[in-house]
Structures are given as structure tokens and as C-alpha cells.
Scaffold this active site. Structure first.
Site, PDB file in Angstrom:
ATOM      1  N   LEU A  66       0.869  -1.177   0.000  1.00  0.00           N
ATOM      2  CA  LEU A  66       0.000   0.000   0.000  1.00  0.00           C
ATOM      3  C   LEU A  66       0.909   1.231   0.000  1.00  0.00           C
ATOM      4  CD1 LEU A  66      -2.574  -1.095   2.754  1.00  0.00           C
ATOM      5  CD2 LEU A  66      -3.023  -0.935   0.302  1.00  0.00           C
ATOM      6  N   VAL A  96       4.802  -1.223   3.068  1.00  0.00           N
ATOM      7  CA  VAL A  96       4.515   0.158   2.687  1.00  0.00           C
ATOM      8  C   VAL A  96       5.347   0.501   1.448  1.00  0.00           C
ATOM      9  CG1 VAL A  96       4.494   2.558   3.398  1.00  0.00           C
ATOM     10  CG2 VAL A  96       3.999   0.778   5.072  1.00  0.00           C
ATOM     11  N   LYS A  97       4.657   1.029   0.450  1.00  0.00           N
ATOM     12  CA  LYS A  97       5.334   1.380  -0.798  1.00  0.00           C
ATOM     13  C   LYS A  97       5.757   2.848  -0.731  1.00  0.00           C
ATOM     14  CE  LYS A  97       4.376  -0.242  -5.450  1.00  0.00           C
ATOM     15  NZ  LYS A  97       3.298  -0.408  -6.420  1.00  0.00           N
ATOM     16  N   VAL A  98       7.038   3.081  -0.951  1.00  0.00           N
ATOM     17  CA  VAL A  98       7.601   4.435  -0.850  1.00  0.00           C
ATOM     18  C   VAL A  98       8.393   4.712  -2.132  1.00  0.00           C
ATOM     19  CG1 VAL A  98       9.186   5.925   0.471  1.00  0.00           C
ATOM     20  CG2 VAL A  98       7.840   4.180   1.670  1.00  0.00           C
TER      21      VAL A  98
END
Ligand code: G3P
Length: 277
Positions: A66, A96-98
Site C-alpha cells: 500500500l 509500505v510502498k515508498v
């Protein structure tokens, strides 16, 4: 190589799960927009919070990415922490997508904010999928900061090479892994000749440098790229549903099935309890 689905559509996720070969799911803001709009176009109402929870429960035991949406350190970090706190408890599968670099214009001065966020999240044991990678050095940086997954965009680098050379193309068109020859030259972006070669170079570097981060080949546009990124060393490929569904397809497989089903003798049908005739 692991197979992830690149989608935020729960119907597609259920479909892909039913194949029994799915290892995870990746989403991004555009995929969430697509899924929401698809629902709305059918006149269905959507509560995004419960929709995301449903998606995570469906994928229990499989990572789901996400993404954060801001472009600066403070806000990306706060969003990442909110995503993880709110949603990881649902099924313990949130990554977590960064973005490797959150800048929305080339002159911005906070190019390293993505890397700083990744470092901070890694210190807090929040798993990160670092996205929007287009060079091996970006991948190296993301891995150094502690990203569990690095996501190079295979199809989009191929798009970029063709766009800058003013070549007309359709997104699903095959792009040669060895590069696009134009006269004596091969199109390249600072030495990168194709998305598949980008995966290969990252794989070689990670091997030599003994880097543990997984290479997640993203922006896959056709089934041949699935084969090529596997050969180039991707640990994971995230694949759109329409491409995933085509991997088993071959005209000679269909022809062979027609012949076999036509040739079956009744004795054999009886022996194996076949129902189709
Ligand atoms: O995983 C990234 C992906 O969603 C981007 O795909 O086809 O829009 O370049 P594409």
C-alpha cells in the site's frame, strides 16, 4: 520467481488467488483509483477502508503493498506509519510502498526524502517496497536504506526509450530486451537499453554486493516479459490480471487439446470416470 498481482481490484485478486499460484499483491494510487471507479461505474458504493481490509484478509499470508501519497519526508513518514498501524493488524501482510524519490519536478531539493523515509521505516521494522525505480543506482540506494523489495518499472523504461526517440508504440508491444537499434546506435537511458536489462543489471549488482533486498519487477506488459525478467534474475514479478491470465495460452496447446479430446476411446472414459462424454 514469485508471482504477485498488480491490482487493487478484489475481483481480480479473488480470480488470481483461485489459480493457486499467487504469492502477493501490489497496489498504487492509480490502481486504487481504477478499482474504485470500476465499482462506481457499476453503480456500487464503496467504503475504501473496509475494501482495503477485505483485500488484506483475502491475501492473508501474502504481502500486499500500500503506497504513500505525499512528496516530502514528514508527510510520507506519517502516512507510512498510519498505513502500517491501521492495516497491518488486519492480516499482518502490509508492505509500505515508498517512492525512491518523491519529487514531482526535477528542480525540487528533497530528492532524498524517499530514501530517508525508507531508512526510518526500516529502523522501525516496517517492511518497505521501494517503487518508481528506473536505474540500478536507485535500486542500490533503496537497498542500502533497508527496503525489503525494490521495484524497477520494466514497461515504463521501455516507454521512455521509445518516447524520447519519437517511436510510435502501443503499451503492450514487445520491446527487445537487448535494446532497440536505431541506425548504428541502440536506444539507451544512461546505459540502460531495456526494462529487462535494468532487472539484469540490478540482479548482477545485488549478487556481487551480497544484497538481500528482493528485486520486484513491476510495470510488466506482456507474457514474454514475465519469462525474460525471470531469466534476468527478478525474485518477484508483479503482473496485471490480464497478462497473468494469458501466461498459460498457446495456440498449439489448444490444438493439442482438441485432438486429445477427439481421440478419447469410450473404454478410457469409463476407466477414469470422465464425465464429459
Ligand atoms: O507496479 C507498477 C505498475 O502498476 C505500473 O504499471 O503498466 O502503469 O507502467 P504500468
Amino acid at each position: 520467481m514469485k508471482f504477485f498481482l498488480d491490482s487493487a481490484d478484489t475481483n481480480e485478486i479473488k480470480g488470481a488467488l483461485s489459480f493457486g499460484i499467487l504469492d502477493g499483491v501490489t497496489t498504487n494510487p492509480s490502481l486504487i483509483k481504477e478499482a474504485v471507479e470500476r465499482k462506481k461505474s457499476k453503480g456500487e458504493r464503496i467504503n475504501l477502508d473496509s475494501y482495503i481490509r477485505q483485500m488484506l484478509k483475502l491475501c492473508k499470508g501474502k504481502p500486499v503493498s500500500l503506497e504513500v501519497v505525499s512528496s516530502d519526508y514528514k508527510n510520507m513518514l506519517s502516512e507510512a506509519e498510519t498505513i502500517f498501524k491501521k492495516y497491518n493488524k488486519v492480516a499482518k501482510n502490509v508492505y509500505v510502498k515508498v517512492p525512491v524519490n518523491p519529487c514531482t519536478d526535477l528542480k525540487c531539493t528533497n530528492q532524498m526524502d524517499g530514501i530517508r523515509v525508507i531508512r526510518k521505516l526500516s529502523e522501525k521494522n516496517i517492511p518497505v517496497n521501494c517503487t518508481l525505480i528506473f536505474t540500478p543506482e536507485q535500486a542500490l540506494l533503496a537497498a542500502k536504506a533497508g527496503a525489503k523489495f525494490v521495484s524497477p518499472f520494466v514497461g515504463r523504461i521501455d516507454d521512455y526509450l521509445r518516447e524520447t526517440a519519437h517511436i510510435k508504440f502501443d503499451k503492450s508491444d514487445y520491446f527487445p530486451r537487448e535494446g532497440w537499434k536505431k541506425g548504428k546506435w541502440v536506444l539507451n537511458d544512461n546505459g540502460i537499453v531495456s526494462g529487462v536489462e535494468l532487472i539484469k543489471e540490478i540482479s548482477v549488482i545485488f549478487g556481487k554486493q551480497k544484497i538481500k533486498s528482493k528485486i520486484l519487477a513491476a510495470s510488466i506488459r506482456n507474457t514474454r516479459q514475465v519469462r525474460e525478467v525471470a531469466e534476468a534474475g527478478a525474485d518477484i514479478a508483479t503482473i496485471p490480471f490480464k497478462v497473468l491470465g494469458k501466461i498459460a495460452e498457446h495456440v498449439k496447446t489448444v490444438e493439442g487439446m482438441n485432438k486429445f479430446t477427439k481421440d478419447v476411446v469410450p473404454e478410457y472414459v469409463k476407466l477414469i470416470g470422465a464425465k464429459h462424454r
